[in-house]
Motif scaffolding. Sequence first.
Motif, PDB file in Angstrom:
ATOM      1  N   VAL A 282       0.829  -1.200   0.000  1.00 12.30           N
ATOM      2  CA  VAL A 282       0.000   0.000   0.000  1.00 12.30           C
ATOM      3  C   VAL A 282       0.866   1.253   0.000  1.00 12.30           C
ATOM      4  O   VAL A 282       0.530   2.269  -0.631  1.00 12.30           O
ATOM      5  N   ARG A 283       2.001   1.190   0.662  1.00  9.00           N
ATOM      6  CA  ARG A 283       2.880   2.355   0.726  1.00  9.00           C
ATOM      7  C   ARG A 283       3.532   2.668  -0.613  1.00  9.00           C
ATOM      8  O   ARG A 283       4.220   3.679  -0.750  1.00  9.00           O
ATOM      9  N   SER A 284       3.342   1.802  -1.600  1.00 13.55           N
ATOM     10  CA  SER A 284       3.876   2.076  -2.930  1.00 13.55           C
ATOM     11  C   SER A 284       3.305   3.365  -3.510  1.00 13.55           C
ATOM     12  O   SER A 284       3.886   3.946  -4.431  1.00 13.55           O
ATOM     13  N   LEU A 285       2.189   3.813  -2.971  1.00 18.42           N
ATOM     14  CA  LEU A 285       1.636   5.095  -3.404  1.00 18.42           C
ATOM     15  C   LEU A 285       2.631   6.231  -3.174  1.00 18.42           C
ATOM     16  O   LEU A 285       2.569   7.257  -3.843  1.00 18.42           O
ATOM     17  N   ASN A 286       3.557   6.021  -2.234  1.00 15.34           N
ATOM     18  CA  ASN A 286       4.572   7.052  -1.972  1.00 15.34           C
ATOM     19  C   ASN A 286       5.517   7.243  -3.151  1.00 15.34           C
ATOM     20  O   ASN A 286       6.222   8.255  -3.219  1.00 15.34           O
ATOM     21  N   LEU A 287       5.563   6.272  -4.057  1.00 13.89           N
ATOM     22  CA  LEU A 287       6.373   6.444  -5.260  1.00 13.89           C
ATOM     23  C   LEU A 287       5.768   7.495  -6.189  1.00 13.89           C
ATOM     24  O   LEU A 287       6.477   8.131  -6.967  1.00 13.89           O
ATOM     25  N   ILE A 288       4.461   7.669  -6.100  1.00 16.69           N
ATOM     26  CA  ILE A 288       3.761   8.621  -6.964  1.00 16.69           C
ATOM     27  C   ILE A 288       3.595   9.964  -6.275  1.00 16.69           C
ATOM     28  O   ILE A 288       3.740  11.026  -6.895  1.00 16.69           O
ATOM     29  N   ALA A 289       3.298   9.942  -4.982  1.00 22.28           N
ATOM     30  CA  ALA A 289       3.113  11.172  -4.210  1.00 22.28           C
ATOM     31  C   ALA A 289       3.682  10.943  -2.816  1.00 22.28           C
ATOM     32  O   ALA A 289       3.234  10.019  -2.121  1.00 22.28           O
ATOM     33  N   PRO A 290       4.656  11.717  -2.402  1.00 21.52           N
ATOM     34  CA  PRO A 290       5.350  11.431  -1.138  1.00 21.52           C
ATOM     35  C   PRO A 290       4.466  11.547   0.094  1.00 21.52           C
ATOM     36  O   PRO A 290       4.742  10.911   1.105  1.00 21.52           O
ATOM     37  N   ASN A 291       3.416  12.344   0.025  1.00 18.36           N
ATOM     38  CA  ASN A 291       2.543  12.557   1.180  1.00 18.36           C
ATOM     39  C   ASN A 291       1.189  11.880   1.001  1.00 18.36           C
ATOM     40  O   ASN A 291       0.156  12.408   1.402  1.00 18.36           O
ATOM     41  N   SER A 292       1.197  10.708   0.394  1.00 11.78           N
ATOM     42  CA  SER A 292      -0.052   9.975   0.164  1.00 11.78           C
ATOM     43  C   SER A 292      -0.793   9.699   1.467  1.00 11.78           C
ATOM     44  O   SER A 292      -2.020   9.639   1.497  1.00 11.78           O
ATOM     45  N   PHE A 293      -0.042   9.523   2.544  1.00 15.96           N
ATOM     46  CA  PHE A 293      -0.646   9.242   3.843  1.00 15.96           C
ATOM     47  C   PHE A 293      -0.474  10.414   4.803  1.00 15.96           C
ATOM     48  O   PHE A 293      -0.525  10.255   6.013  1.00 15.96           O
ATOM     49  N   GLY A 294      -0.259  11.591   4.254  1.00 16.93           N
ATOM     50  CA  GLY A 294      -0.052  12.766   5.081  1.00 16.93           C
ATOM     51  C   GLY A 294       1.416  12.961   5.412  1.00 16.93           C
ATOM     52  O   GLY A 294       2.288  12.248   4.921  1.00 16.93           O
ATOM     53  N   ALA A 295       1.690  13.935   6.270  1.00 17.91           N
ATOM     54  CA  ALA A 295       3.062  14.244   6.655  1.00 17.91           C
ATOM     55  C   ALA A 295       3.079  14.682   8.119  1.00 17.91           C
ATOM     56  O   ALA A 295       2.151  15.359   8.583  1.00 17.91           O
ATOM     57  N   PRO A 296       4.117  14.302   8.858  1.00 15.65           N
ATOM     58  CA  PRO A 296       4.192  14.693  10.273  1.00 15.65           C
ATOM     59  C   PRO A 296       4.410  16.190  10.458  1.00 15.65           C
ATOM     60  O   PRO A 296       4.147  16.723  11.536  1.00 15.65           O
ATOM     61  N   ALA A 297       4.861  16.870   9.425  1.00 15.07           N
ATOM     62  CA  ALA A 297       5.140  18.305   9.556  1.00 15.07           C
ATOM     63  C   ALA A 297       3.899  19.102   9.910  1.00 15.07           C
ATOM     64  O   ALA A 297       3.978  20.110  10.616  1.00 15.07           O
TER      65      ALA A 297
ATOM     66  N   TYR B 228       7.593   8.435   9.267  1.00 13.78           N
ATOM     67  CA  TYR B 228       7.460   8.913   7.884  1.00 13.78           C
ATOM     68  C   TYR B 228       8.775   8.746   7.113  1.00 13.78           C
ATOM     69  O   TYR B 228       8.783   8.271   5.977  1.00 13.78           O
ATOM     70  N   PHE B 229       9.875   9.140   7.746  1.00 17.18           N
ATOM     71  CA  PHE B 229      11.144   9.166   7.008  1.00 17.18           C
ATOM     72  C   PHE B 229      11.639   7.770   6.657  1.00 17.18           C
ATOM     73  O   PHE B 229      12.355   7.587   5.672  1.00 17.18           O
ATOM     74  N   GLU B 230      11.260   6.757   7.434  1.00 16.33           N
ATOM     75  CA  GLU B 230      11.734   5.408   7.127  1.00 16.33           C
ATOM     76  C   GLU B 230      11.085   4.851   5.863  1.00 16.33           C
ATOM     77  O   GLU B 230      11.663   4.018   5.180  1.00 16.33           O
ATOM     78  N   TYR B 231       9.886   5.303   5.552  1.00 17.86           N
ATOM     79  CA  TYR B 231       9.164   4.748   4.406  1.00 17.86           C
ATOM     80  C   TYR B 231       9.259   5.642   3.172  1.00 17.86           C
ATOM     81  O   TYR B 231       8.635   5.356   2.151  1.00 17.86           O
ATOM     82  N   ALA B 232      10.021   6.712   3.260  1.00 19.75           N
ATOM     83  CA  ALA B 232      10.127   7.643   2.137  1.00 19.75           C
ATOM     84  C   ALA B 232      10.961   7.025   1.016  1.00 19.75           C
ATOM     85  O   ALA B 232      12.035   6.479   1.261  1.00 19.75           O
ATOM     86  N   VAL B 233      10.470   7.126  -0.231  1.00 19.06           N
ATOM     87  CA  VAL B 233      11.197   6.549  -1.359  1.00 19.06           C
ATOM     88  C   VAL B 233      10.951   7.339  -2.645  1.00 19.06           C
ATOM     89  O   VAL B 233      11.464   6.995  -3.702  1.00 19.06           O
ATOM     90  N   TYR B 234      10.196   8.426  -2.565  1.00 18.94           N
ATOM     91  CA  TYR B 234       9.825   9.225  -3.738  1.00 18.94           C
ATOM     92  C   TYR B 234      11.066   9.784  -4.441  1.00 18.94           C
ATOM     93  O   TYR B 234      11.953  10.357  -3.805  1.00 18.94           O
TER      94      TYR B 234
END
Length: 389
Positions: A265-280, A290-296
């Motif tokens: 499901v986290r593969s959506l991060n390849l298309i949009a980095p904040n697909s599940f929101g952002a801690p900022a 958040y930073f561990e799963y970042a791959v964009y």
Amino acid sequence: MIRPRLALLVLAAALLLVHHRLLLGEVFFWGLPSLQFVPWRDYVFDALRFGQLPLWNPYNGAGAPLFSNYQSALLYPPNWLGMVLPLAWSMSVTAVIHLFVAGWGMWAFTGRLGALPLGRGVSALAFGMTAYLVARLGTFPLISAAAWLPWLLWAAHGVLTTGKRRDAAWLALFAALLLLAGHAQTAWYSLLLVALYSAWYALRFPAGRGRGSGLRRLLAVGAVIALGAGVAALQLLATAELLGTSQRSEGVGYDFAMNFSYDLVRSLNLIAPNSFGAPADGTYLVQGYYFEYAVYVGLIPLISAAAALIGWLRTRRDRERPESYRFVPFWALVVLVAFVLALGRNSPVFPFLYGNVPTFDLFQAPVRWHLWTACGLSVLAGIGVSAWG
């Protein structure tokens, strides 16, 4: 056609724009920087100013080794800027500079693969500003180590193709810097990728354009990297002695090793980095950091990477296709393998490797195999630009 080095100016400008607050004196100071890296380095430099060797940290628990603590990275030359500049600021700025070094290395490496100038620029921006690195800016040793991966590939490619002593010298230097940077997991993944690329190239193109057989050139790459390890031996030997007495001497437990396993499901991060929101802004909706799963790597580079694969498939029998296309199968396989390994507990592959293959039980966070994903997609993006349209 763009000027070849214009891409590096664009990368520098982009990094400056994103991190302009560093010019105002602000720093990266949360989590790991505030609890580990800055205090360690502050104590080290104070000790050196008073003529003491910082071998031991009396302020960590009941006392703990400091020099042999690999992540302290006391022998890594860029870290010495903290001796003369404000410490937290110099560490933050150095981390951003390493992003530029990473992009620059990707620009140089894809150039050796025959990518077009525009493609090299896309690769440089993709890797220099990939979320895999930018989101981890607080983990200073990881950024420092990852920045040398494309440079190692660049130098190894030079040794494999020309056998020049200059390329061998660069390879030894970059290997030493990688091993002194202070992040063992990133160093291991980087060296493993360089070894696989070198072996593939030597076997795929045994004649090459340089001297000697493919095996001989492959052995030369290994010998030069060993020379680089020799340069870093003071740090490596001290760390090895500490590791032999630590709780990690026999590997880590299964549950710890599977921390931060990627899921589909986290593969959506390849298309949009904040697909599940952002801690900022407090909108992060899922578990885990958040930073561990970042791959964009960017949407245009992602599409370009797909274009490279399509272009290769469509021109397999075309003798006049771009020279860079011959590298597509290797890097596509790297991306696939990295993605599967990053799944960790969410696929049967990593658990099997954990129980049966050495080194897979040494580290946590399978998602960090996405270093290969970010690198592979960036290389493919540069190649794929020639297939646009």
